[in-house]
Write a protein that holds these residues in place. Structure first.
Motif, PDB file in Angstrom:
ATOM      1  N   THR A   1      20.203  -8.339  58.364  1.00 25.85           N
ATOM      2  CA  THR A   1      21.513  -7.956  57.853  1.00 25.85           C
ATOM      3  C   THR A   1      21.394  -7.707  56.365  1.00 25.85           C
ATOM      4  N   ARG A   2      22.295  -6.944  55.823  1.00 27.43           N
ATOM      5  CA  ARG A   2      22.470  -6.821  54.367  1.00 27.43           C
ATOM      6  C   ARG A   2      23.924  -7.151  54.082  1.00 27.43           C
ATOM      7  N   ILE A   3      24.144  -7.986  53.090  1.00 28.47           N
ATOM      8  CA  ILE A   3      25.458  -8.593  52.880  1.00 28.47           C
ATOM      9  C   ILE A   3      26.058  -8.083  51.567  1.00 28.47           C
ATOM     10  N   PRO A   4      27.351  -7.779  51.547  1.00 26.41           N
ATOM     11  CA  PRO A   4      27.974  -7.273  50.309  1.00 26.41           C
ATOM     12  C   PRO A   4      28.241  -8.381  49.294  1.00 26.41           C
ATOM     13  N   PHE A   5      27.176  -9.045  48.850  1.00 31.43           N
ATOM     14  CA  PHE A   5      27.315 -10.029  47.782  1.00 31.43           C
ATOM     15  C   PHE A   5      27.819  -9.335  46.513  1.00 31.43           C
ATOM     16  N   GLU A   6      28.584 -10.034  45.727  1.00 27.23           N
ATOM     17  CA  GLU A   6      28.976  -9.544  44.403  1.00 27.23           C
ATOM     18  C   GLU A   6      28.056 -10.202  43.386  1.00 27.23           C
ATOM     19  N   LEU A   7      27.081  -9.429  42.907  1.00 22.09           N
ATOM     20  CA  LEU A   7      26.041  -9.998  42.052  1.00 22.09           C
ATOM     21  C   LEU A   7      26.176  -9.587  40.591  1.00 22.09           C
ATOM     22  N   LYS A   8      27.350  -9.053  40.210  1.00 17.88           N
ATOM     23  CA  LYS A   8      27.546  -8.659  38.811  1.00 17.88           C
ATOM     24  C   LYS A   8      28.538  -9.554  38.086  1.00 17.88           C
ATOM     25  N   ARG A   9      29.170 -10.453  38.813  1.00 17.96           N
ATOM     26  CA  ARG A   9      30.142 -11.358  38.203  1.00 17.96           C
ATOM     27  C   ARG A   9      29.726 -12.798  38.457  1.00 17.96           C
ATOM     28  N   ALA A  10      30.110 -13.687  37.555  1.00 16.76           N
ATOM     29  CA  ALA A  10      29.719 -15.091  37.674  1.00 16.76           C
ATOM     30  C   ALA A  10      30.264 -15.707  38.949  1.00 16.76           C
ATOM     31  N   ASP A  11      31.525 -15.408  39.300  1.00 17.10           N
ATOM     32  CA  ASP A  11      32.086 -16.006  40.512  1.00 17.10           C
ATOM     33  C   ASP A  11      31.408 -15.461  41.755  1.00 17.10           C
ATOM     34  N   GLY A  12      31.011 -14.178  41.704  1.00 21.47           N
ATOM     35  CA  GLY A  12      30.300 -13.597  42.838  1.00 21.47           C
ATOM     36  C   GLY A  12      28.928 -14.207  43.033  1.00 21.47           C
ATOM     37  N   VAL A  13      28.222 -14.455  41.934  1.00 22.23           N
ATOM     38  CA  VAL A  13      26.903 -15.078  42.018  1.00 22.23           C
ATOM     39  C   VAL A  13      27.026 -16.518  42.506  1.00 22.23           C
ATOM     40  N   ALA A  14      28.062 -17.210  42.060  1.00 20.66           N
ATOM     41  CA  ALA A  14      28.280 -18.576  42.531  1.00 20.66           C
ATOM     42  C   ALA A  14      28.554 -18.592  44.031  1.00 20.66           C
ATOM     43  N   ALA A  15      29.331 -17.609  44.504  1.00 17.66           N
ATOM     44  CA  ALA A  15      29.608 -17.518  45.938  1.00 17.66           C
ATOM     45  C   ALA A  15      28.336 -17.190  46.710  1.00 17.66           C
ATOM     46  N   PHE A  16      27.513 -16.323  46.148  1.00 20.21           N
ATOM     47  CA  PHE A  16      26.225 -15.976  46.744  1.00 20.21           C
ATOM     48  C   PHE A  16      25.375 -17.232  46.946  1.00 20.21           C
ATOM     49  N   ARG A  17      25.278 -18.039  45.918  1.00 17.37           N
ATOM     50  CA  ARG A  17      24.474 -19.262  46.009  1.00 17.37           C
ATOM     51  C   ARG A  17      25.061 -20.228  47.038  1.00 17.37           C
ATOM     52  N   SER A  18      26.363 -20.389  47.010  1.00 18.30           N
ATOM     53  CA  SER A  18      27.015 -21.292  47.964  1.00 18.30           C
ATOM     54  C   SER A  18      26.800 -20.821  49.399  1.00 18.30           C
ATOM     55  N   PHE A  19      26.898 -19.512  49.608  1.00 19.55           N
ATOM     56  CA  PHE A  19      26.689 -18.970  50.949  1.00 19.55           C
ATOM     57  C   PHE A  19      25.281 -19.281  51.448  1.00 19.55           C
ATOM     58  N   LEU A  20      24.269 -19.111  50.590  1.00 18.73           N
ATOM     59  CA  LEU A  20      22.890 -19.334  51.019  1.00 18.73           C
ATOM     60  C   LEU A  20      22.693 -20.757  51.528  1.00 18.73           C
ATOM     61  N   PHE A  21      23.259 -21.723  50.832  1.00 14.97           N
ATOM     62  CA  PHE A  21      23.097 -23.115  51.266  1.00 14.97           C
ATOM     63  C   PHE A  21      23.848 -23.376  52.572  1.00 14.97           C
TER      64      PHE A  21
END
Length: 1015
Positions: A439-459
């Motif tokens: 899969t490829r996921i629409p992470f938001e990797l340009k904003r701090a809140d998006g990166v935080a959500a990305f990290r939380s999702f991975l765990f």
């Protein structure tokens, strides 16, 4: 201690046979892989042989420099990006060293590409079993480092299951072969002493202490790629040191040779595609399918992926082969006979209570049809990377794996997790027969809140997959993306064992540090990230498919690496000829991305004025092959024109930009006094001087200018101009090449069009598509040229009259470049819709009942790159078929001339190398009675200059011949009816024209001290 970079570079240059590069351009090209991560390397070494590669490691060890071995660089977890000395094995260390067909083994160097290896093995009926979707460009060293799998792992297992022995080099210089080790062999190693004995004893100690943890903690599933392969060290696995090192991602050793196990190429195959209501229902059915047979592959595609293909007009031929359904499973069987393979499919259908006639079933035993079906599955990463809805998708959780019998429930829970985080647009597909989900996921990797959500999702996702007894990675490895999550899967004791193994082989953490063991955080070193601040730039092109942003256009490249393939399609001719990452579409995209800045450690610092970017783009042929062949539609030809426009703004350009860039003007001026000019320029040495002043390659012959241009002939013909509103009227576009160099083509087109019932109009005022100005980045001038052309064509544009192009590159300008260059001009939009290729017009717009003349001949056809990439060739194929031409349409890539590229000084050798990789040998090998067709001026010129002894003809010329009856067999030269120049040496005349152009440019700049600024 601070690394002595200058001393390291000097020592590498002195001691390593190979290419040592510490320049900004090379470092930028290797700054990332196919992942979300970016780390600018210290330098790059391209060793000439494996011994030189080992020596490079020794030099790095003396300086304490980190080392990263790299193959195709397609890794999706960040394992091929690091602040280290990158060793690229692919350019030179790519041999099949030996083959034992009887034992079904071979020895290879790490840089050999999988498809290249299998091509060499095919004569023996053998292949290497695992086949990732990147098979056209992934290297065996990378497959070993990553423990790659692919669809065929259903039958042949992972790479680890197909490795017999490895020759390894450790950071401290130990070099030896390793493999399965009996107790007797182990004792012999220990008795010999030294570092190898220390490694074996250390490994034995680790597995003795952790054997029970390994047996209990490693999931018993087909696709466990995460972590080190400690299970291969178990006594019941033969204490296999080679397999223990497979998948270690260059963090423990460097592999310099590998002995591989081979498998027979299946004699026959059959495939069935089954339709389901959705992807979860398809996953639910996987265990039942596995109960009733042993398929060679069992793949899945969901409805979202199919939707994206349709929206992007990609792989539509593949989708047409699919049955009804919202998601699909592709199941392939092999057998010693076609009957055996077919029988397995039918037995499966019987067990499922289905028939091959059902609407949700599609069965095939046609290999070409099966390849079309599978191409849809292989396209997954590219198709899902840049969806038309504008939501960028990323790696990070792209290859989790669970037991196949729990797959359906896992997908439902994963979908629920997507929804919780707002990632519901993600597609789900993959190797479902082994429980591996892509899969490829629409992470938001340009904003701090998006990166935080990305990290939380991975765990959260890691905990989910572990709860199903699965693996964080089923194919792509850990790298940086999942290294931090390994304790969630294996627990502290096993991760501690990984650390012990790392310290044993690499105690100072110099081999690909920060990956797998003692890893960076998953949200460090992001290619984007909340601190990324690229410069905003005003651009000439509109980039309508990229939110009108050059930055987003450059970001299209996600590192898939298809541009590093070696055959088929057009992309990327300069990479195929040089083997250089910097001269691949991906490498150039990386440099452009670095040029935009926004990072604290930019590799490229001088923006549009960058010489590194200019040098990388210099060898781009602007063939546009990437526009069609790149799965995410990178258009490097447009990016190059944009860059050149900014790079040379306000300063002098290369002489070739004034000579060949202004070719349409010089060609028109040639009509004033050709005889007088030829006589004046008849002195010896003028041609050589002309080429020198014009920036033209001395090895090239100047193309022959016709004594009478097509427009002059048309005016003398006196044909009344037809009414633009007459439905039979068509405008024949008088491009520079067909008008001034090969007017016989345009005359032939007139004959065919009139025979088809059209009334032909030809603009006699100066018109031009602006191609040569666009390709040299003179975009302000190109727009002025286009506006004048629109003024001339306006009556026909307003009447909706079709305009037919003969030169593919000019046609492509109106269909693509002009629209992006002048996006708000409605006449440009209308003209793009009215512009037809010659074949399209004759197929779609001719009066009912007209048939093309029959030729009943064989033909070898070289497509122009812009036909391949922009206008497409389907209509031409059909017209050739109707004309009775048995056409072999070559799939040999670019001819190598590519407009002005092959004429420019410094490009001749590369141009001819590209030609010799495909089209030139194909033309030489064509029988004498076979016609050679090439619609592009560049292609015809390259064929003539390439020592083939043949002169290619345009499709219009071939059809015109058919009006008179086909030429006699063995005399294709009769097809060429291009009159010689009226007087003098036409090549000399051309050289004189371009000499005048070059001289004018040089003198003008010298007198004015400046160049007219592009605005």
């Amino acid at each position: 201690m601070e690394l002595d970079v200058a001393g390291l570079e000097k020592a590498l240059r002195e001691r390593v046979r190979g290419e040592v590069r510490f320049d900004a351009g090379s470092r930028a090209a290797y700054s990332t892989d196919g992942s979300n991560y970016r780390q600018v390397p210290i330098g790059v070494v391209v060793p000439r042989d494996v011994d030189a590669g080992a020596e490079a490691i020794a030099v790095c060890a003396r300086f304490g420099a980190p080392v990263l071995s790299r193959g195709g660089g397609t890794s999706l977890a960040g394992q091929c990006a690091n602040t280290a000395v990158v060793i690229d094995w692919t350019k030179y260390c790519n041999r099949l060293v030996s083959l034992d067909a009887q034992r079904r083994t071979c020895v290879v160097e790490p840089g050999i590409v999988l498809d290249e290896l299998n091509t060499q093995l095919s004569a023996h009926g053998l292949k290497f079993g695992p086949k990732p979707s990147t098979h056209s460009h992934c290297a065996l060293g990378g497959m070993i480092g990553n423990n790659s799998c692919g669809a065929s792992a259903q039958a042949y297992g992972k790479t680890v299951d197909n490795v017999r022995r490895l020759e390894i080099v450790t950071y401290d210089g130990t070099r030896c072969w390793v493999g399965p080790t009996s107790d007797e062999e182990y004792q012999e190693v220990v008795a010999a002493g030294g570092r190898r004995a220390e490694l074996y004893q250390g490994l034995r100690d680790i597995i003795d202490r952790h054997a029970d943890d390994v047996r209990l903690g490693y999931p018993d599933i087909p696709r466990r790629v995460s972590g080190y392969n400690l299970d291969s060290l178990l006594p019941e696995k033969g204490f296999d040191v080679a397999r223990a090192l497979v998948g270690s991602e260059g963090t423990l050793v460097t592999v310099v040779r590998a002995e591989l196990h081979l498998v027979p190429v299946p004699a026959h195959e059959a495939m069935v595609v089954l339709g389901y209501s959705d992807i979860c229902a398809a996953a639910d059915d996987v265990p039942r399918l596995l109960e009733h047979g042993a398929p060679e592959l069992l793949e899945a595609i969901d409805g979202r992926m199919a939707q994206l293909m349709r929206q992007e007009h990609s792989h539509l031929a593949s989708l047409d082969e699919f049955p009804e359904g919202g998601s699909w499973l592709l199941v392939q069987f092999s057998g010693d006979s076609q009957e055996s393979a077919d029988a397995q499919v039918r037995e499966l259908l019987d067990a499922l209570g289905k028939s091959e006639d059902d609407s949700d079933v599609s069965m095939s035993d046609d290999p070409r049809r099966e390849q079309r079906m599978l191409r849809a599955r292989e396209a997954g990463l590219g198709v899902t990377a840049r969806p038309p809805d504008g939501r960028e998708t990323w790696e990070g959780w792209e290859d989790s794996s669970v037991p196949p019998d729990r797959l359906g429930d896992y997908l439902r829970d994963l979908r629920a997790l997507f929804c919780e985080f707002g990632y519901d647009a993600a597609s789900l597909y993959g190797h479902f027969g082994q429980g591996c989900v892509h899969t490829r996921i629409p992470f938001e990797l340009k904003r701090a809140d998006g990166v935080a959500a990305f990290r939380s999702f991975l765990f959260r996702a890691a905990d989910l997959v572990v709860s199903y007894g699965g693996s964080l990675s089923g194919e792509h490895g850990d790298g940086q993306a999942r290294g931090e999550l390994l304790t969630r899967m294996f627990g502290e004791r096993l991760v501690s064992a990984f650390n012990e193994m790392k310290r044993l082989f690499d105690p100072d953490d110099r081999m690909n540090p920060g990956k797998v063991v003692a890893p960076y955080r998953a949200d460090e070193n992001l290619r984007l990230g909340p601190l990324w601040r690229p410069r905003g730039e005003q651009t000439a092109f509109a980039y309508p498919d990229d939110d009108h942003s050059f930055t987003r256009a450059v970001m299209r490249c996600v590192g898939v690496g298809n541009c590093r393939s070696h055959e088929g399609g057009v992309m990327c001719p300069s990479y195929r000829a040089t083997g250089e990452e910097e001269h691949s579409t991906r490498g150039r995209s990386r440099l452009l991305f670095e040029m935009l800045g926004g990072h604290a450690d930019p590799a490229v610092t001088d923006g549009w004025r960058s010489t590194e970017v200019k040098d990388a783009l210099d060898l781009c042929l602007a063939c546009k092959g990437c526009k069609s062949d790149c799965p995410v539609g990178v258009d490097m030809a447009t990016y190059k024109a944009e860059f050149l426009s900014h790079h040379y703004a306000g300063r002098p350009r290369p002489a070739a930009h004034y000579s060949m860039g202004w070719l349409p003007l010089w060609a028109r001026l040639s009509r004033l006094a050709p005889r007088l000019t030829n006589a004046a320029l008849g002195a010896p040495g003028v041609a050589r001087l002309g080429k020198l002043l014009a920036g033209m390659a001395g090895e090239r012959e100047a193309p022959v200018l016709a004594g009478e241009s097509f427009v002059q002939w048309w005016i003398a013909r006196g044909t009344p101009e037809p009414d633009p509103a007459d439905p039979r009227t068509v405008v024949l576009w008088p491009d520079t090449f067909s008008t001034y160099f090969h007017p016989a083509i345009a005359k032939a087109a007139v004959r065919v069009l009139e025979d088809a019932g059209f009334r032909v109009a030809v603009p006699i005022q100066a018109v031009c598509c602006g191609l040569t100005w666009i390709s040299t980045g003179q975009l302000t001038t190109a727009k002025k040229v286009l506006r004048r052309t629109l003024d001339v064509l306006r009556p026909w544009i307003e009447a909706g009259t079709p305009v037919v192009g003969l030169e593919p590159s000019c046609t492509a300008v109106f269909r693509s470049d002009a629209v992006e260059l002048m996006p708000h001009d409605q006449d440009v939009q209308r003209l793009a819709a009215q512009f037809r290729t010659f074949a399209e017009l004759l197929l779609d717009d001719t009066p009912e009942g007209w048939q093309p003349p029959r030729l009943a001949r064989s033909a070898v056809v070289q497509k122009h790159c812009h036909q391949h990439a922009v206008t497409k060739y389907d209509a031409d194929r059909e017209l050739l078929r109707r004309a009775g031409l048995d056409a072999d349409v070559l799939d040999e890539g670019c001819c190598g001339l590519a407009g002005n590229f092959g004429f420019e000084r410094g490009h001749h050798a590369l141009s001819m190398t590209i030609g010799e990789q495909g089209v030139l040998p194909a033309v030489r090998n064509a029988p004498d009675e076979t016609l050679v067709l090439a619609d592009g001026f560049s292609c015809r010129t390259q064929i003539e200059h390439g020592g083939t002894g043949r002169r290619a003809m345009h499709l219009a010329e071939a059809l015109a011949l058919g009006l008179d009856g086909p030429p006699p067999a063995g005399h294709p030269e009769r097809a060429i009816n291009r009159p010689a120049p009226a007087a003098g040496d036409a090549r000399l005349f051309t050289a004189g024209v371009i000499a005048a152009a070059g001289a004018a440019a040089v003198v003008g700049c010298a007198l004015l001290g400046r160049c007219r600024r592009e605005r």
